[in-house]
Motif scaffolding. Structure first.
Motif, PDB file in Angstrom:
ATOM      1  N   ALA A  36     -39.922   3.249   0.186  1.00 64.44           N
ATOM      2  CA  ALA A  36     -38.961   4.207  -0.352  1.00 64.44           C
ATOM      3  C   ALA A  36     -38.255   4.950   0.769  1.00 64.44           C
ATOM      4  O   ALA A  36     -37.037   5.192   0.705  1.00 64.44           O
ATOM      5  N   ALA A  37     -38.993   5.324   1.808  1.00 66.92           N
ATOM      6  CA  ALA A  37     -38.392   6.045   2.929  1.00 66.92           C
ATOM      7  C   ALA A  37     -37.362   5.172   3.649  1.00 66.92           C
ATOM      8  O   ALA A  37     -36.262   5.632   3.994  1.00 66.92           O
ATOM      9  N   MET A  38     -37.719   3.896   3.877  1.00 67.71           N
ATOM     10  CA  MET A  38     -36.789   3.001   4.577  1.00 67.71           C
ATOM     11  C   MET A  38     -35.543   2.762   3.738  1.00 67.71           C
ATOM     12  O   MET A  38     -34.419   2.743   4.267  1.00 67.71           O
ATOM     13  N   LEU A  39     -35.706   2.567   2.434  1.00 65.42           N
ATOM     14  CA  LEU A  39     -34.547   2.358   1.574  1.00 65.42           C
ATOM     15  C   LEU A  39     -33.665   3.602   1.580  1.00 65.42           C
ATOM     16  O   LEU A  39     -32.432   3.499   1.725  1.00 65.42           O
ATOM     17  N   ARG A  40     -34.279   4.782   1.404  1.00 70.50           N
ATOM     18  CA  ARG A  40     -33.499   6.027   1.455  1.00 70.50           C
ATOM     19  C   ARG A  40     -32.727   6.156   2.761  1.00 70.50           C
ATOM     20  O   ARG A  40     -31.535   6.493   2.771  1.00 70.50           O
ATOM     21  N   ASP A  41     -33.408   5.851   3.883  1.00 70.35           N
ATOM     22  CA  ASP A  41     -32.765   5.983   5.181  1.00 70.35           C
ATOM     23  C   ASP A  41     -31.603   5.011   5.350  1.00 70.35           C
ATOM     24  O   ASP A  41     -30.552   5.360   5.917  1.00 70.35           O
ATOM     25  N   MET A  42     -31.766   3.783   4.874  1.00 73.18           N
ATOM     26  CA  MET A  42     -30.691   2.808   5.008  1.00 73.18           C
ATOM     27  C   MET A  42     -29.501   3.166   4.129  1.00 73.18           C
ATOM     28  O   MET A  42     -28.339   2.980   4.527  1.00 73.18           O
ATOM     29  N   LEU A  43     -29.754   3.699   2.941  1.00 71.22           N
ATOM     30  CA  LEU A  43     -28.659   4.139   2.082  1.00 71.22           C
ATOM     31  C   LEU A  43     -27.891   5.286   2.730  1.00 71.22           C
ATOM     32  O   LEU A  43     -26.647   5.304   2.716  1.00 71.22           O
ATOM     33  N   CYS A  44     -28.621   6.222   3.308  1.00 71.87           N
ATOM     34  CA  CYS A  44     -27.967   7.369   3.945  1.00 71.87           C
ATOM     35  C   CYS A  44     -27.211   6.946   5.202  1.00 71.87           C
ATOM     36  O   CYS A  44     -26.104   7.438   5.472  1.00 71.87           O
ATOM     37  N   ARG A  45     -27.796   6.031   5.961  1.00 65.77           N
ATOM     38  CA  ARG A  45     -27.122   5.554   7.164  1.00 65.77           C
ATOM     39  C   ARG A  45     -25.864   4.780   6.790  1.00 65.77           C
ATOM     40  O   ARG A  45     -24.808   4.912   7.444  1.00 65.77           O
ATOM     41  N   ALA A  46     -25.928   3.960   5.750  1.00 62.56           N
ATOM     42  CA  ALA A  46     -24.741   3.227   5.304  1.00 62.56           C
ATOM     43  C   ALA A  46     -23.651   4.194   4.868  1.00 62.56           C
ATOM     44  O   ALA A  46     -22.461   3.988   5.147  1.00 62.56           O
ATOM     45  N   TRP A  47     -24.036   5.266   4.180  1.00 64.63           N
ATOM     46  CA  TRP A  47     -23.061   6.264   3.732  1.00 64.63           C
ATOM     47  C   TRP A  47     -22.397   6.940   4.926  1.00 64.63           C
ATOM     48  O   TRP A  47     -21.173   7.124   4.949  1.00 64.63           O
ATOM     49  N   ALA A  48     -23.177   7.298   5.934  1.00 67.52           N
ATOM     50  CA  ALA A  48     -22.617   7.920   7.134  1.00 67.52           C
ATOM     51  C   ALA A  48     -21.686   6.954   7.856  1.00 67.52           C
ATOM     52  O   ALA A  48     -20.597   7.335   8.317  1.00 67.52           O
ATOM     53  N   GLU A  49     -22.091   5.701   7.941  1.00 63.14           N
ATOM     54  CA  GLU A  49     -21.266   4.699   8.617  1.00 63.14           C
ATOM     55  C   GLU A  49     -19.966   4.453   7.863  1.00 63.14           C
ATOM     56  O   GLU A  49     -18.920   4.171   8.472  1.00 63.14           O
ATOM     57  N   SER A  50     -20.012   4.578   6.548  1.00 62.98           N
ATOM     58  CA  SER A  50     -18.815   4.325   5.742  1.00 62.98           C
ATOM     59  C   SER A  50     -17.744   5.386   5.944  1.00 62.98           C
ATOM     60  O   SER A  50     -16.594   5.182   5.537  1.00 62.98           O
ATOM     61  N   ALA A  51     -18.090   6.494   6.564  1.00 59.38           N
ATOM     62  CA  ALA A  51     -17.102   7.542   6.824  1.00 59.38           C
ATOM     63  C   ALA A  51     -16.153   7.150   7.950  1.00 59.38           C
ATOM     64  O   ALA A  51     -15.090   7.757   8.110  1.00 59.38           O
ATOM     65  N   GLN A  52     -16.548   6.148   8.716  1.00 57.98           N
ATOM     66  CA  GLN A  52     -15.720   5.683   9.833  1.00 57.98           C
ATOM     67  C   GLN A  52     -14.947   4.435   9.432  1.00 57.98           C
ATOM     68  O   GLN A  52     -15.436   3.624   8.649  1.00 57.98           O
ATOM     69  N   PRO A  53     -13.750   4.265   9.959  1.00 64.32           N
ATOM     70  CA  PRO A  53     -12.998   3.034   9.657  1.00 64.32           C
ATOM     71  C   PRO A  53     -13.709   1.832  10.257  1.00 64.32           C
ATOM     72  O   PRO A  53     -14.478   1.978  11.230  1.00 64.32           O
ATOM     73  N   PRO A  54     -13.499   0.645   9.704  1.00 70.04           N
ATOM     74  CA  PRO A  54     -14.149  -0.551  10.249  1.00 70.04           C
ATOM     75  C   PRO A  54     -13.839  -0.717  11.739  1.00 70.04           C
ATOM     76  O   PRO A  54     -12.694  -0.529  12.170  1.00 70.04           O
ATOM     77  N   ALA A  55     -14.836  -1.048  12.521  1.00 70.94           N
ATOM     78  CA  ALA A  55     -14.637  -1.237  13.955  1.00 70.94           C
ATOM     79  C   ALA A  55     -13.768  -2.471  14.201  1.00 70.94           C
ATOM     80  O   ALA A  55     -13.885  -3.477  13.500  1.00 70.94           O
ATOM     81  N   LYS A  56     -12.900  -2.367  15.152  1.00 73.97           N
ATOM     82  CA  LYS A  56     -12.054  -3.491  15.525  1.00 73.97           C
ATOM     83  C   LYS A  56     -12.798  -4.361  16.531  1.00 73.97           C
ATOM     84  O   LYS A  56     -13.174  -3.911  17.613  1.00 73.97           O
ATOM     85  N   VAL A  57     -13.077  -5.606  16.162  1.00 72.45           N
ATOM     86  CA  VAL A  57     -13.797  -6.521  17.031  1.00 72.45           C
ATOM     87  C   VAL A  57     -12.788  -7.448  17.698  1.00 72.45           C
ATOM     88  O   VAL A  57     -12.076  -8.198  17.024  1.00 72.45           O
TER      89      VAL A  57
END
Length: 328
Positions: free
Chosen positions: A286-307
Motif C-alpha cells: 500500500a505504501a509503495m502504491l501510494r508513493d508511486m501515485l503521488c510521484r506520478a501526480w507530481a511528475e504530471s505537473a511538468q510538461p513532457p521532457a524533450k528527448v
C-alpha cells in the motif's frame, strides 16, 4: 446457464495448480483501499472518488491469464512474477522490457546444452517481467494525470481522464501488490525448489495457503495495515530503480515465509507472527502504491521532457538495433 458455466470455469481456474493468483482478492482490495486512503492533500486526491471501483477491480489482471485466452495469457502471465534467482547473471537489469527478453534468450542459447535444466526456465515465463509491467503502468498514469490537470486548469470536465487514471491504478496496484508478496519475487513461488537443507515444504498449495487462505481467515482489513503505511516517500530518485529495490526487499523475505509455514501450514489464524508478516507485506504494498501515485501526480505537473535524439532515432547514442529503440 451460461453465467453459471462461466462462474464454474473461473472458479476452476482460480484453484488450478498452474494459476498463481496473487494475494487473493481480499489482500489486493485492501492494499488498493489503504493506498488511496493514504494519499495526502497534495497528491492525486481525485482518485479517492474511484476507490470502490478500483478495489472491486483489484484482481482484474489475474482474469487476463486464462488458458482459453492464450494470446492474453502469454503476454500477461510474466507480469505477475520476478523470479530473481533465474537471472543472477544479468547485471544491471536492463531498462527495457525487450532488452531483458533478448538477454534471456542469449543466455538460453549459451547454456541449453551444458545446463538444460536451468535453460528450461531461462525464458520470459519463468523469470517474470513484473517491474516492467509496473513502470509501464506508472508511465501511463503520468500521461493521464497530465490530462486531468489540463482539464482542471481549463475548467473542463476531468471525469474521462480521471477514469483512465483509475483504470491504470488498477493495473499498477495489482503488480505492486503482487510484488509485495515474497513468493512472487523468487523461484520458490509454489513450493521450495532445489537444495532444501531446512526442509521447507515443496507442496504447490503453499502459495494459496499463505496469500488467500490465511488472509481470508484473519479477515484482513484496511484498519489492520493503515497505521503501518507511514509517511509518503520516493519523492525523488529513479522510479524504476525504486521498484527493483522494492521487489528485492520482498524477495529477501521468502525464506521467512517458508519458516512460518513449518509451524502450522498457515492453518492457525491466531498465529501472531504470520499475521505480522501479512500486515507488514500488505502495508509495504500500500505504501509503495501510494508513493508511486503521488510521484506520478507530481511528475504530471511538468510538461513532457524533450528527448533528443528521439528514442526511435538511429542517431540516439543508446539506440539498440536489436530492439529498434533506445532504453529509458
Amino acid at each position: 446457464m451460461r453465467k453459471l458455466t462461466l462462474a464454474l470455469a473461473l472458479g476452476a481456474l482460480a484453484f488450478s495448480p498452474g494459476a498463481a493468483m496473487a494475494w487473493g482478492g481480499t489482500a489486493h482490495a485492501v492494499i488498493d483501499r489503504a493506498a488511496l486512503a493514504a494519499i495526502p492533500q497534495d497528491g492525486p486526491v481525485f482518485l479517492k472518488a474511484y476507490t470502490d471501483y478500483i478495489a472491486a477491480s483489484a484482481s482484474l489482471p489475474d482474469s487476463w491469464r486464462g488458458d482459453s485466452e492464450n494470446f492474453s495469457k502469454i503476454e500477461e502471465d510474466p507480469n505477475h512474477g520476478w523470479f530473481r534467482e533465474q537471472f543472477l547473471f544479468l547485471k544491471p537489469i536492463p531498462r527495457s522490457r525487450y532488452e531483458f527478453l533478448i538477454a534471456l534468450y542469449k543466455r538460453y542459447e549459451t547454456i541449453k546444452d551444458s545446463d538444460p535444466a536451468t535453460a528450461a526456465r531461462t525464458n520470459v515465463r519463468w523469470t517474470g517481467t513484473l517491474p516492467y509491467a509496473a513502470i509501464e503502468a506508472y508511465d501511463r498514469l503520468v500521461v493521464c494525470m497530465r490530462q486531468v490537470r489540463k482539464a482542471q486548469a481549463t475548467g473542463q470536465d476531468a471525469s474521462v481522464p480521471a477514469q483512465h487514471c483509475s483504470f491504470d491504478t488498477i493495473r499498477l496496484g495489482h503488480y505492486i501488490g503482487d510484488g509485495a508478496q515474497p513468493m512472487h519475487d523468487s523461484i520458490h513461488s509454489d513450493g521450495w525448489r532445489g537444495e532444501n537443507p531446512r526442509g521447507f515444504t515443496t507442496d504447490r498449495t503453499v502459495h494459496g495457503r499463505f496469500e488467500s487462505q490465511f488472509v481470508d481467515g484473519i479477515k484482513l482489513t484496511v484498519a489492520d495495515i493503515a497505521p503501518r503505511i507511514g509517511a509518503p516517500g520516493h519523492r525523488s530518485g529513479d522510479m524504476f530503480d525504486a521498484v527493483l529495490a522494492y521487489l528485492d526487499e520482498a524477495g529477501d523475505k521468502v525464506a521467512q515465509v517458508y519458516m512460518l509455514e513449518k509451524r502450522a501450514g498457515f492453518a492457525d489464524f491466531a498465529d501472531r507472527d504470520v499475521r505480522a508478516m501479512v500486515y507488514e507485506r500488505t502495508a509495504a504494498g500500500a505504501a509503495m502504491l501510494r508513493d508511486m501515485l503521488c510521484r506520478a501526480w507530481a511528475e504530471s505537473a511538468q510538461p513532457p521532457a524533450k528527448v533528443t535524439p528521439a528514442p526511435l532515432d538511429f542517431a540516439n547514442p543508446r539506440f539498440n538495433p536489436e530492439t529498434g529503440s533506445a532504453p529509458d
